[in-house]
Design a protein around this motif. Structure first.
Motif, PDB file in Angstrom:
ATOM      1  N   ALA A 111     -16.240  -8.048 -10.595  1.00  0.00           N
ATOM      2  CA  ALA A 111     -15.423  -7.221 -11.474  1.00  0.00           C
ATOM      3  C   ALA A 111     -14.730  -6.098 -10.719  1.00  0.00           C
ATOM      4  CB  ALA A 111     -16.295  -6.645 -12.595  1.00  0.00           C
ATOM      5  N   GLU A 112     -15.359  -5.589  -9.663  1.00  0.00           N
ATOM      6  CA  GLU A 112     -14.822  -4.448  -8.930  1.00  0.00           C
ATOM      7  C   GLU A 112     -13.799  -4.928  -7.902  1.00  0.00           C
ATOM      8  OE1 GLU A 112     -18.925  -3.790 -10.384  1.00  0.00           O
ATOM      9  OE2 GLU A 112     -17.967  -5.308  -9.130  1.00  0.00           O
ATOM     10  N   PRO A 113     -12.625  -4.296  -7.840  1.00  0.00           N
ATOM     11  CA  PRO A 113     -11.607  -4.739  -6.882  1.00  0.00           C
ATOM     12  C   PRO A 113     -12.022  -4.476  -5.442  1.00  0.00           C
ATOM     13  CG  PRO A 113     -10.925  -2.707  -7.953  1.00  0.00           C
ATOM     14  CD  PRO A 113     -12.157  -3.171  -8.658  1.00  0.00           C
ATOM     15  N   VAL A 114     -11.568  -5.345  -4.554  1.00  0.00           N
ATOM     16  CA  VAL A 114     -11.891  -5.270  -3.127  1.00  0.00           C
ATOM     17  C   VAL A 114     -10.593  -5.251  -2.337  1.00  0.00           C
ATOM     18  CG1 VAL A 114     -12.980  -6.435  -1.175  1.00  0.00           C
ATOM     19  CG2 VAL A 114     -14.075  -6.489  -3.434  1.00  0.00           C
ATOM     20  N   PHE A 115     -10.478  -4.272  -1.440  1.00  0.00           N
ATOM     21  CA  PHE A 115      -9.280  -4.117  -0.601  1.00  0.00           C
ATOM     22  C   PHE A 115      -9.726  -4.179   0.855  1.00  0.00           C
ATOM     23  CE2 PHE A 115      -4.946  -1.875  -1.182  1.00  0.00           C
ATOM     24  CZ  PHE A 115      -4.397  -2.568  -0.123  1.00  0.00           C
ATOM     25  N   GLN A 116      -9.249  -5.185   1.578  1.00  0.00           N
ATOM     26  CA  GLN A 116      -9.583  -5.365   2.996  1.00  0.00           C
ATOM     27  C   GLN A 116      -8.369  -4.994   3.844  1.00  0.00           C
ATOM     28  OE1 GLN A 116     -10.124  -9.426   4.353  1.00  0.00           O
ATOM     29  NE2 GLN A 116     -11.720  -8.817   5.793  1.00  0.00           N
ATOM     30  N   VAL A 117      -8.566  -4.069   4.770  1.00  0.00           N
ATOM     31  CA  VAL A 117      -7.518  -3.666   5.703  1.00  0.00           C
ATOM     32  C   VAL A 117      -7.991  -3.975   7.113  1.00  0.00           C
ATOM     33  CG1 VAL A 117      -6.094  -1.787   6.580  1.00  0.00           C
ATOM     34  CG2 VAL A 117      -6.716  -1.843   4.155  1.00  0.00           C
ATOM     35  N   LEU A 118      -7.235  -4.800   7.823  1.00  0.00           N
ATOM     36  CA  LEU A 118      -7.638  -5.242   9.156  1.00  0.00           C
ATOM     37  C   LEU A 118      -6.623  -4.807  10.200  1.00  0.00           C
ATOM     38  CD1 LEU A 118      -8.822  -8.897   8.439  1.00  0.00           C
ATOM     39  CD2 LEU A 118     -10.211  -6.827   8.553  1.00  0.00           C
ATOM     40  N   SER A 119      -7.126  -4.431  11.355  1.00  0.00           N
ATOM     41  CA  SER A 119      -6.259  -4.204  12.507  1.00  0.00           C
ATOM     42  C   SER A 119      -5.904  -5.543  13.135  1.00  0.00           C
ATOM     43  CB  SER A 119      -6.969  -3.320  13.532  1.00  0.00           C
ATOM     44  OG  SER A 119      -7.972  -4.059  14.217  1.00  0.00           O
ATOM     45  N   GLU A 120      -4.968  -5.501  14.077  1.00  0.00           N
ATOM     46  CA  GLU A 120      -4.632  -6.724  14.803  1.00  0.00           C
ATOM     47  C   GLU A 120      -5.861  -7.297  15.511  1.00  0.00           C
ATOM     48  OE1 GLU A 120      -2.270  -7.756  18.845  1.00  0.00           O
ATOM     49  OE2 GLU A 120      -1.133  -6.510  17.441  1.00  0.00           O
ATOM     50  N   TRP A 176      -4.727  -6.797   3.859  1.00  0.00           N
ATOM     51  CA  TRP A 176      -3.595  -6.350   4.662  1.00  0.00           C
ATOM     52  C   TRP A 176      -3.958  -6.443   6.133  1.00  0.00           C
ATOM     53  CZ3 TRP A 176      -1.604  -1.099   2.190  1.00  0.00           C
ATOM     54  CH2 TRP A 176      -0.979  -1.369   0.965  1.00  0.00           C
ATOM     55  N   GLU A 177      -2.993  -6.861   6.944  1.00  0.00           N
ATOM     56  CA  GLU A 177      -3.161  -6.958   8.391  1.00  0.00           C
ATOM     57  C   GLU A 177      -2.069  -6.145   9.063  1.00  0.00           C
ATOM     58  OE1 GLU A 177      -4.716 -11.607   7.858  1.00  0.00           O
ATOM     59  OE2 GLU A 177      -2.997 -11.169   9.168  1.00  0.00           O
ATOM     60  N   VAL A 178      -2.442  -5.285  10.009  1.00  0.00           N
ATOM     61  CA  VAL A 178      -1.510  -4.309  10.566  1.00  0.00           C
ATOM     62  C   VAL A 178      -1.217  -4.647  12.026  1.00  0.00           C
ATOM     63  CG1 VAL A 178      -1.035  -1.864  10.959  1.00  0.00           C
ATOM     64  CG2 VAL A 178      -2.437  -2.585   8.997  1.00  0.00           C
ATOM     65  N   ALA A 179       0.015  -5.041  12.307  1.00  0.00           N
ATOM     66  CA  ALA A 179       0.427  -5.434  13.653  1.00  0.00           C
ATOM     67  C   ALA A 179       0.292  -4.262  14.627  1.00  0.00           C
ATOM     68  CB  ALA A 179       1.866  -5.925  13.633  1.00  0.00           C
ATOM     69  N   GLY A 180      -0.156  -4.574  15.845  1.00  0.00           N
ATOM     70  CA  GLY A 180      -0.205  -3.592  16.917  1.00  0.00           C
ATOM     71  C   GLY A 180      -1.362  -2.619  16.863  1.00  0.00           C
ATOM     72  N   SER A 181      -2.112  -2.608  15.795  1.00  0.00           N
ATOM     73  CA  SER A 181      -3.202  -1.640  15.641  1.00  0.00           C
ATOM     74  C   SER A 181      -4.498  -2.198  16.215  1.00  0.00           C
ATOM     75  CB  SER A 181      -3.388  -1.264  14.174  1.00  0.00           C
ATOM     76  OG  SER A 181      -3.785  -2.395  13.417  1.00  0.00           O
ATOM     77  N   PRO A 202       1.042 -11.775   6.437  1.00  0.00           N
ATOM     78  CA  PRO A 202      -0.015 -11.880   7.446  1.00  0.00           C
ATOM     79  C   PRO A 202       0.560 -11.852   8.851  1.00  0.00           C
ATOM     80  CG  PRO A 202       0.500 -14.058   6.621  1.00  0.00           C
ATOM     81  CD  PRO A 202       1.353 -13.089   5.836  1.00  0.00           C
ATOM     82  N   LEU A 203      -0.286 -11.591   9.813  1.00  0.00           N
ATOM     83  CA  LEU A 203       0.098 -11.770  11.210  1.00  0.00           C
ATOM     84  C   LEU A 203       0.375 -13.250  11.462  1.00  0.00           C
ATOM     85  CD1 LEU A 203      -2.518  -9.434  12.935  1.00  0.00           C
ATOM     86  CD2 LEU A 203      -0.053  -9.062  12.820  1.00  0.00           C
ATOM     87  N   GLY A 220       2.661  -9.440   9.819  1.00  0.00           N
ATOM     88  CA  GLY A 220       1.810  -8.340   9.424  1.00  0.00           C
ATOM     89  C   GLY A 220       2.601  -7.135   8.935  1.00  0.00           C
ATOM     90  N   ILE A 221       1.896  -6.089   8.589  1.00  0.00           N
ATOM     91  CA  ILE A 221       2.514  -4.811   8.270  1.00  0.00           C
ATOM     92  C   ILE A 221       2.997  -4.202   9.575  1.00  0.00           C
ATOM     93  CG2 ILE A 221       2.089  -2.468   7.450  1.00  0.00           C
ATOM     94  CD1 ILE A 221       0.122  -3.651   5.442  1.00  0.00           C
ATOM     95  N   ARG A 222       4.276  -3.832   9.623  1.00  0.00           N
ATOM     96  CA  ARG A 222       4.897  -3.376  10.858  1.00  0.00           C
ATOM     97  C   ARG A 222       5.320  -1.917  10.701  1.00  0.00           C
ATOM     98  NH1 ARG A 222       5.282  -7.665  13.787  1.00  0.00           N
ATOM     99  NH2 ARG A 222       6.736  -6.818  15.345  1.00  0.00           N
TER     100      ARG A 222
END
Length: 457
Positions: free
Chosen positions: A261-270, A288-293, A356-357, A376-378
């Motif tokens: 029931a509870e939302p899950v937010f995953q943030v990943l580095s490169e 979310w995946e973050v390019a270069g990080s 995505p990357l 990814g997120i740039r």
């Protein structure tokens, strides 16, 4: 961010296995969630830096890794409390191993001094212990304080608590999260973390960790190994107990696979994206995946060096194969994610999706002619680059997690940006895109532009 230990892989491999009791009662009806107890709270403890951790007088000691930020000027206070009570012990598969085991631990609170500064959300961080001590891996002074969040670091694991006991016996000597040595692999940690949240929501008579603040939303956050612990919590323990968190932020680490029931937010580095096979976004999950990080980048390293030098005598140094510590500000994306997760938990407004990357046919990450990851997120540090920032490195100890930062030479910069104005315009365009997409907050975009406009940038 902090390293993800080798033992975590084994731990997470079993998180999908739930005991029958976790899913339903024996007669087939839904199991009644076990209530989470309200612990006893003592504090705030006296003492602040500078001080002497070895002093027998608690008032002359101070909290481990107390921030060196001028919180008062930001309308914040830092306080430390002891929590104690009786916790249940769970295995990594959610099996109840024991009930009512005594424990005593601490929480570190950084919060607005006035309710008028509080935005209503508490970020409850599962302190990371991969380095052998408690680390507030997700504390970021500027982003957290300007938004008005309250941040609470919870010491739930044996390694961190044992280090505290040795570092300052007067302040921490009576802490114990093992039930007197009965549970040495953090079986009590899940209920301890729950009880800490319960103390924030339902403060006991006397000491209140949040003072006069009354939260609307409590988010569970964890980085790296701590994200792994939260994954076990969400997948295997949470189905059996009262829900005390409104959402979960899994940062540079694993994420749950159960649809809860509870939302899950995953943030990943490169660094953390190792395969093109990914779970899909859903109504209750975002990735979310973050390019270069990097898993553990420049922002966290720079902020911790003076604290570790103060509390350990010296900060660790590293010899890596390539210049370490990506400068891509993953913490900017994390700050945006917290705001989205709060709206998601409170009003059901799901965060935007993100590309995505990209991966090459040989299974490696796809890169452009500058060596930067594709997809990814740039952020503007990648979309308008002045250096090679990647999530990759190698060398001793934790180098694999630090990423790479190699500034471009002047010839390359001249080729990319015939004038300084062209560079500033490129930064502005990239940040305008990320603002519109929801990956970046206005204050961070403004600072990026100021940094880009500075002569010599």
């Amino acid at each position: 961010m902090t390293p993800f230990p080798s033992t975590a892989a084994a731990l997470l491999a079993v998180t999908l296995l739930l005991t029958p009791a976790a899913a339903a009662a024996k007669d087939g009806t839904a199991a009644v969630p076990a209530p989470v107890a309200v612990p006893q709270v003592e504090g705030p403890l006296p003492g602040a830096p500078p001080g002497d951790p070895a002093s027998p007088d608690v008032a002359e000691t101070y909290p481990w890794l107390a921030t060196d930020a001028d919180l008062a000027s930001l309308g914040y206070v830092e306080q430390e409390f002891h929590l104690s009570g009786n916790a249940d012990a769970y295995s990594a598969t959610g099996q109840l191993l024991a009930s009512d085991v005594p424990y005593r631990t601490r929480v570190l609170v950084r919060r607005p001094a006035s309710p008028a500064r509080f935005n209503g959300t508490v970020l409850a961080e599962w302190q990371n212990v991969t380095a052998g001590y408690d680390l507030d891996a997700l504390w970021s002074t500027e982003q957290i304080t300007r938004a008005g969040y309250a941040w609470v670091g919870v010491s739930a694991q044996r390694v961190g608590v044992n280090q505290l006991r040795q570092w300052s016996p007067a302040r921490y000597g009576d802490l114990d999260v093992t039930g007197g040595g009965q549970f040495m692999t953090d079986q009590l940690s899940y209920d301890i973390f729950s009880q800490a949240a319960k103390a924030l929501r339902t403060p006991p008579a006397g000491a209140a960790p949040l003072g006069r603040l009354r939260p609307r939303t409590v988010l569970a956050i964890g980085a790296s190994q701590s994200a792994g612990r939260l994954t076990v919590y969400y997948d295997a323990v949470l189905p059996q107990i009262e829900s005390v968190f409104d959402g979960f932020a899994q940062i540079v680490g694993n994420a749950p696979t159960r649809a809860g029931a509870e939302p899950v937010f995953q943030v990943l580095s490169e660094t953390d994206v190792r395969t093109p096979v990914r779970p899909p976004d859903t109504e209750r999950f975002r990735r979310w995946e973050v390019a270069g990080s990097a898993h553990s980048g420049w922002h966290g390293y720079r902020s911790r060096v003076p604290l570790l030098a103060r509390d350990l005598g010296q900060a660790p140094t590293y010899t890596c194969a390539r210049p370490p510590f990506s400068r891509v500000p993953l913490h900017h994306v994390i700050a945006a994610a917290y705001d989205h997760l709060t709206r998601w938990a409170e009003r059901g407004v799901a965060p935007p999706t993100a590309p995505p990357l990209e991966f090459a046919p040989d299974g490696t990450k796809a890169r452009d002619e500058l060596g930067l990851a594709r997809g990814g997120i740039r952020l503007s540090q990648v979309a308008a680059p002045t250096a090679l920032n990647t999530g990759d490195n190698s060398g001793e100890t934790f180098c694999v997690l630090f990423g790479t930062h190699i500034p471009f030479d002047q010839a390359r910069l001249d080729e990319l940006y015939p004038s300084h104005g062209r560079y500033v315009a490129a930064v502005a365009r990239a940040d305008a895109h990320n603002l519109k997409a929801g990956y970046l907050l206005p204050a961070d975009a403004r600072q990026n532009l100021l940094d880009a406009a500075r002569p010599g940038s």
